[in-house]
Design a protein around this motif. Structure first.
Motif, PDB file in Angstrom:
ATOM      1  N   ALA A 129       0.838  -1.191  -0.127  1.00 40.00           N
ATOM      2  CA  ALA A 129      -0.001  -0.180   0.110  1.00 40.00           C
ATOM      3  C   ALA A 129       0.775   1.479  -0.094  1.00 40.00           C
ATOM      4  O   ALA A 129       0.475   2.328  -0.325  1.00 40.00           O
ATOM      5  CB  ALA A 129      -1.061  -0.001   1.084  1.00 40.00           C
ATOM      6  N   SER A 131       2.049   3.435   2.208  1.00 41.49           N
ATOM      7  CA  SER A 131       1.320   4.494   3.324  1.00 41.49           C
ATOM      8  C   SER A 131       1.676   4.537   4.460  1.00 41.49           C
ATOM      9  O   SER A 131       1.183   5.005   5.404  1.00 41.49           O
ATOM     10  CB  SER A 131      -0.371   4.331   3.001  1.00 41.49           C
ATOM     11  OG  SER A 131      -0.712   4.050   1.694  1.00 41.49           O
ATOM     12  N   GLN A 175      -5.790   1.075  -5.709  1.00 44.04           N
ATOM     13  CA  GLN A 175      -4.996   0.398  -5.424  1.00 44.04           C
ATOM     14  C   GLN A 175      -4.996  -1.270  -5.847  1.00 44.04           C
ATOM     15  O   GLN A 175      -6.155  -1.601  -5.317  1.00 44.04           O
ATOM     16  CB  GLN A 175      -4.325   0.472  -4.081  1.00 44.04           C
ATOM     17  CG  GLN A 175      -3.671   1.710  -3.728  1.00 44.04           C
ATOM     18  CD  GLN A 175      -2.704   1.949  -2.443  1.00 44.04           C
ATOM     19  OE1 GLN A 175      -3.291   1.349  -1.399  1.00 44.04           O
ATOM     20  NE2 GLN A 175      -1.697   2.136  -2.707  1.00 44.04           N
ATOM     21  N   ILE A 178      -2.714  -5.489  -3.915  1.00 43.07           N
ATOM     22  CA  ILE A 178      -2.098  -5.261  -2.687  1.00 43.07           C
ATOM     23  C   ILE A 178      -2.100  -6.673  -1.642  1.00 43.07           C
ATOM     24  O   ILE A 178      -3.320  -7.301  -1.688  1.00 43.07           O
ATOM     25  CB  ILE A 178      -2.736  -4.286  -1.936  1.00 43.07           C
ATOM     26  CG1 ILE A 178      -2.948  -3.035  -2.847  1.00 43.07           C
ATOM     27  CG2 ILE A 178      -2.267  -4.049  -0.420  1.00 43.07           C
ATOM     28  CD1 ILE A 178      -1.493  -2.463  -3.041  1.00 43.07           C
ATOM     29  N   VAL A 181       0.742  -5.301   4.007  1.00 46.21           N
ATOM     30  CA  VAL A 181       0.374  -3.866   4.575  1.00 46.21           C
ATOM     31  C   VAL A 181       0.844  -4.083   5.990  1.00 46.21           C
ATOM     32  O   VAL A 181       0.465  -4.844   6.844  1.00 46.21           O
ATOM     33  CB  VAL A 181      -0.966  -3.573   4.485  1.00 46.21           C
ATOM     34  CG1 VAL A 181      -1.336  -2.237   4.956  1.00 46.21           C
ATOM     35  CG2 VAL A 181      -1.617  -3.523   3.072  1.00 46.21           C
ATOM     36  N   LYS A 186      -2.352  -0.183   8.333  1.00 45.33           N
ATOM     37  CA  LYS A 186      -3.678  -0.987   8.011  1.00 45.33           C
ATOM     38  C   LYS A 186      -4.497   0.102   8.512  1.00 45.33           C
ATOM     39  O   LYS A 186      -5.750   0.513   7.858  1.00 45.33           O
ATOM     40  CB  LYS A 186      -4.011  -1.986   8.751  1.00 45.33           C
ATOM     41  CG  LYS A 186      -3.221  -3.253   7.934  1.00 45.33           C
ATOM     42  CD  LYS A 186      -3.443  -4.499   8.885  1.00 45.33           C
ATOM     43  CE  LYS A 186      -2.266  -5.590   8.257  1.00 45.33           C
ATOM     44  NZ  LYS A 186      -2.953  -6.865   8.891  1.00 45.33           N
ATOM     45  N   VAL A 189      -4.533   3.348   6.117  1.00 48.91           N
ATOM     46  CA  VAL A 189      -5.389   3.278   4.765  1.00 48.91           C
ATOM     47  C   VAL A 189      -6.893   3.410   4.976  1.00 48.91           C
ATOM     48  O   VAL A 189      -7.512   3.905   4.192  1.00 48.91           O
ATOM     49  CB  VAL A 189      -4.877   2.064   3.845  1.00 48.91           C
ATOM     50  CG1 VAL A 189      -3.234   2.040   3.509  1.00 48.91           C
ATOM     51  CG2 VAL A 189      -5.344   0.974   4.794  1.00 48.91           C
ATOM     52  N   ILE A 196      -8.800   0.190  -2.043  1.00 53.36           N
ATOM     53  CA  ILE A 196      -7.862  -0.877  -2.283  1.00 53.36           C
ATOM     54  C   ILE A 196      -8.483  -2.448  -2.805  1.00 53.36           C
ATOM     55  O   ILE A 196      -9.597  -2.836  -2.147  1.00 53.36           O
ATOM     56  CB  ILE A 196      -7.047  -1.244  -1.085  1.00 53.36           C
ATOM     57  CG1 ILE A 196      -6.213   0.138  -0.563  1.00 53.36           C
ATOM     58  CG2 ILE A 196      -6.306  -2.517  -1.203  1.00 53.36           C
ATOM     59  CD1 ILE A 196      -5.509   0.026   0.840  1.00 53.36           C
ATOM     60  N   ASP A 198      -7.451  -5.623  -2.872  1.00 47.11           N
ATOM     61  CA  ASP A 198      -6.434  -6.491  -2.364  1.00 47.11           C
ATOM     62  C   ASP A 198      -6.543  -8.046  -3.120  1.00 47.11           C
ATOM     63  O   ASP A 198      -7.348  -8.253  -3.909  1.00 47.11           O
ATOM     64  CB  ASP A 198      -6.300  -6.753  -0.705  1.00 47.11           C
ATOM     65  CG  ASP A 198      -7.544  -7.274  -0.560  1.00 47.11           C
ATOM     66  OD1 ASP A 198      -8.580  -7.566  -1.192  1.00 47.11           O
ATOM     67  OD2 ASP A 198      -7.532  -7.605   0.790  1.00 47.11           O
TER      68      ASP A 198
END
Length: 304
Positions: A129, A131, A175, A178, A181, A186, A189, A196, A198
Motif C-alpha cells: 500500500a 502508505s 490500489q 495489494i 500492509v 492498515k 489506509v 484498495i 487486495d
C-alpha cells in the motif's frame, strides 16, 4: 484514435529502497528493448536518457526517514522532467528506480491536471500500500511512503513538491494487487479512505470485475496515470524485485489488467519501478515488464 508520443525517462536510483539494485532498473528495461518494442507498435518513442541526482549514502534512518534530502532532490528532478513532457503533449514513462520516485511523477501529473482542468485517476499496481509514515514505518525506507506523502502525510520536503499540499486527494487512487500492509499502516489506509483491491478481492471476483470497478468513471476528461511496481506480479514469474510477496497476479491476470487499461484509451503517464536486476534471472523480469507495457499500450492478440 491518435497514438501517443512516448518519452522514456530513466531514473537510476535506489535511494528510497531497502535493497541495492533498483538503480539498474532503467538499463535492464533498455536491454529488454522497451524503446524498440514500443516503436514497432507505431509509437513515436524518444529516450530522454537518465536523470541525475545524489548518490545513495546508505545511512540509517534519521527522524524516521532514510535519505530524506536525497529522496527530495531526486523527486524534484522527476517532477520537472515528467511535467515538461506532459506540457509538450507527450506521454512520460518513468523507468525506475524505486517507488519513492512516484512522489515526483504523480505530483507532476496532478499539476498538469490542475493546469488543464482534467481529473486525475491513479492505478497503483503493487504488492504494498506504500502508505507508511515516519512514526509507523518499520524501516524508514521512503519507498514505503509515497502514497502517504502524495496525500499530504509526510515531510514538507516531499509533500510540497509540485506547489500544492497535498498533491492529490486519496480518492484519486485505486490500489490493485495489494497483499502486504504493515500493522500500523492498515489503520492509516482505512482512515484515509483509500480504495484498495487486495488479492482477496481479486480472488473472489476476478481481475475483470476488479478492473471494471477500478476504471469506473474514467472518461474523456480523465488523465490516467499507472504506477506499475514490478512486485505487483507474483514472484514465480517476476523474481527481479527486492521485496517479493507471494500470491500476486498470474501472467494472464496481469495481461488482462493491462489490456483493460489500454481499452480505455486514457493512459497519459506511466511509472515502471522496483525492477531490481540483482535479483533477476537472465533479465526475465525486465522482459516480462516490457511485454506487459506493450499490452498497456494496446498490443492484443486480435484487432479489438
Amino acid at each position: 484514435m491518435q497514438r501517443p508520443a512516448v518519452s522514456l525517462i530513466g531514473v537510476p536510483t535506489d535511494i528510497g529502497a531497502g535493497h541495492r539494485g533498483a538503480s539498474m532498473g532503467p538499463e535492464a528495461l533498455r536491454v529488454a528493448q522497451i524503446d524498440q518494442r514500443l516503436a514497432r507498435m507505431g509509437l513515436d518513442v524518444r529516450d530522454r536518457g537518465n536523470l541525475h541526482g545524489p548518490f545513495n549514502p546508505w545511512q540509517p534512518p534519521h527522524a524516521g526517514y532514510r535519505h530524506l534530502p536525497e529522496v527530495a532532490e531526486w523527486n524534484r528532478a522527476v517532477h520537472e522532467a515528467v511535467h515538461a513532457e506532459l506540457r509538450e503533449g507527450r506521454l512520460p514513462v518513468m523507468l525506475g528506480g524505486d517507488h519513492c520516485l512516484a512522489i515526483g511523477s504523480i505530483s507532476a501529473a496532478a499539476r498538469h491536471c490542475r493546469e488543464r482542468g482534467k481529473k486525475l485517476r491513479v492505478l497503483w499496481l503493487d504488492a504494498h500500500a506504500d502508505s507508511n509514515t515516519s512514526t509507523i514505518t518499520p524501516s524508514g525506507n521512503i519507498h514505503g511512503m509515497p502514497v502517504a506523502c502524495l496525500c499530504g502525510n509526510g515531510p514538507a520536503e516531499l509533500t510540497g513538491i509540485g506547489g500544492r499540499t497535498p498533491a492529490v486527494a486519496p480518492e484519486v487512487f485505486r490500489q490493485i494487487g495489494i497483499r502486504s500492509v504493515d500493522e500500523g499502516e492498515k489503520r492509516l489506509v482505512r482512515e484515509a479512505g483509500l480504495v484498495i483491491y487486495d488479492m482477496r478481492h481479486i480472488d473472489e471476483v476476478g481481475m475483470r470485475r476488479t478492473m471494471e470497478e477500478a476504471l469506473d468513471g474514467v472518461d474523456a476528461d480523465t488523465h490516467l496515470h499507472v504506477s506499475f511496481d514490478v512486485d505487483f506480479l507474483d514472484p514465480s514469474i517476476a523474481p527481479g524485485v527486492g521485496t517479493t510477496v507471494r500470491g500476486g497476479p498470474t501472467y494472464r491476470e496481469s495481461q488482462l489488467c493491462m489490456e483493460m487499461i489500454a481499452d480505455t484509451g486514457r493512459l497519459a503517464s506511466l511509472d515502471i519501478v522496483e525492477l531490481n536486476p540483482a535479483f533477476d534471472k537472465r533479465n526475465q523480469t525486465a522482459k516480462l515488464a516490457v511485454d506487459l507495457v506493450e499490452s498497456l499500450f494496446g498490443k492484443s492478440t486480435l484487432i479489438r
